[in-house]
Design an enzyme around this catalytic site. Sequence first.
Site, PDB file in Angstrom:
ATOM      1  N   GLN A 127       1.037  -1.342   0.045  1.00 55.04           N
ATOM      2  CA  GLN A 127      -0.012   0.139  -0.065  1.00 55.04           C
ATOM      3  C   GLN A 127       1.044   1.297   0.144  1.00 55.04           C
ATOM      4  O   GLN A 127       0.432   2.093   0.280  1.00 55.04           O
ATOM      5  CB  GLN A 127      -0.871   0.208   1.425  1.00 55.04           C
ATOM      6  CG  GLN A 127      -2.209  -1.531   1.705  1.00 55.04           C
ATOM      7  CD  GLN A 127      -2.780  -0.864   2.674  1.00 55.04           C
ATOM      8  OE1 GLN A 127      -3.893  -0.562   2.801  1.00 55.04           O
ATOM      9  NE2 GLN A 127      -2.728  -2.241   3.167  1.00 55.04           N
TER      10      GLN A 127
ATOM     11  N   HIS B 217       1.734   3.341  -2.285  1.00 58.35           N
ATOM     12  CA  HIS B 217       1.152   4.992  -2.549  1.00 58.35           C
ATOM     13  C   HIS B 217      -0.025   5.457  -2.164  1.00 58.35           C
ATOM     14  O   HIS B 217      -0.048   6.672  -2.020  1.00 58.35           O
ATOM     15  CB  HIS B 217       1.023   5.074  -4.112  1.00 58.35           C
ATOM     16  CG  HIS B 217      -0.482   3.433  -4.702  1.00 58.35           C
ATOM     17  ND1 HIS B 217      -0.640   2.732  -3.901  1.00 58.35           N
ATOM     18  CD2 HIS B 217      -0.978   3.895  -5.175  1.00 58.35           C
ATOM     19  CE1 HIS B 217      -1.680   2.178  -4.081  1.00 58.35           C
ATOM     20  NE2 HIS B 217      -1.594   2.951  -5.362  1.00 58.35           N
ATOM     21  N   TYR B 218      -0.900   4.624  -1.555  1.00 61.34           N
ATOM     22  CA  TYR B 218      -1.636   4.847  -0.381  1.00 61.34           C
ATOM     23  C   TYR B 218      -1.593   5.462   0.421  1.00 61.34           C
ATOM     24  O   TYR B 218      -1.344   6.775   0.883  1.00 61.34           O
ATOM     25  CB  TYR B 218      -2.466   4.207  -0.372  1.00 61.34           C
ATOM     26  CG  TYR B 218      -4.241   4.641   1.066  1.00 61.34           C
ATOM     27  CD1 TYR B 218      -5.139   4.869   0.100  1.00 61.34           C
ATOM     28  CD2 TYR B 218      -3.701   3.846   1.625  1.00 61.34           C
ATOM     29  CE1 TYR B 218      -6.144   4.971   0.768  1.00 61.34           C
ATOM     30  CE2 TYR B 218      -4.965   4.245   2.808  1.00 61.34           C
ATOM     31  CZ  TYR B 218      -5.837   4.937   2.211  1.00 61.34           C
ATOM     32  OH  TYR B 218      -6.824   4.797   3.158  1.00 61.34           O
ATOM     33  N   ALA B 219      -0.731   4.656   1.366  1.00 58.92           N
ATOM     34  CA  ALA B 219      -0.138   5.389   2.541  1.00 58.92           C
ATOM     35  C   ALA B 219       0.678   6.764   2.383  1.00 58.92           C
ATOM     36  O   ALA B 219       1.064   7.538   3.317  1.00 58.92           O
ATOM     37  CB  ALA B 219       1.162   4.079   3.558  1.00 58.92           C
TER      38      ALA B 219
ATOM     39  N   LYS C  61      -1.428   9.259   1.823  1.00 56.98           N
ATOM     40  CA  LYS C  61      -2.104   9.661   3.131  1.00 56.98           C
ATOM     41  C   LYS C  61      -1.486  10.572   4.456  1.00 56.98           C
ATOM     42  O   LYS C  61      -1.642  10.876   5.171  1.00 56.98           O
ATOM     43  CB  LYS C  61      -2.722   8.548   3.590  1.00 56.98           C
ATOM     44  CG  LYS C  61      -3.857   7.720   3.522  1.00 56.98           C
ATOM     45  CD  LYS C  61      -4.956   8.531   3.449  1.00 56.98           C
ATOM     46  CE  LYS C  61      -6.541   8.253   2.907  1.00 56.98           C
ATOM     47  NZ  LYS C  61      -7.459   9.050   3.013  1.00 56.98           N
TER      48      LYS C  61
END
Length: 231
Positions: free
Chosen positions: A137, A139-141, A144
């Site tokens: 994850q 790119h998501y982390a 965020k």
Amino acid sequence: MRRRIALVTGAAGGIGTAVVDELASRGWTTAGLDLRPAPGADLAIEADVSDPAQVSAAVGRIERTLGPVEAALCAAGHHAIVPASDVHWDDWRRMLRVHLGGVVNVCRAVAPDMVNRGRGSVVAVSASSAVGGADAQAHYAAAKGAVLGLVRSLAAEVAPFGVRVNAVAPGPTDTPLVPDDSMLRRPAHLQGVPAARLTSPREVALAAAYLIEDATACTGEVLSPNAGAVI
């Protein structure tokens, strides 16, 4: 009695809908922004949070129709589980445009008037993976995590003017963003979470409502309802 207006992005489902419902139960008038109509909101506006012009136009419509925005909750986003080596550059950019850009666009649209009025509250939805990391994850982390940097920096900038900026960083939450076949719902994963379950949208909404309404001494803070996934 003064009418309190709250803007909620990502209001058409999941955490956003739960926040709309929770704030409405507390007497707030809500405006929901999403790519789809937002159920439960007093005013539903279809807009792309990654587009600053659309967000600015939406906030203008809210102010003309309902009144000045006193609170903003930024929940719009998307999720993906993909090894970092397989993430295309376009996916990196989209993740940043929606998550970080979406919060930036909302703040640019509502914060100046909040500063002028001497009050206001912004809450951004980050994720526990921004704090503790998460396999596949990246790119998501990263997006965020950028939200947390923005929240803390903006909080310091506007605090002298009576405006608070905070974040909630939930763990995996029981919303459609976590599909039924997701590894995050598998017993093997949940057994590694101290509470052995996903977080509920209402639990996140309660944390967000607390930061909006009651946590008057809190700014630049992060609440992480995550069932113990990150301790």
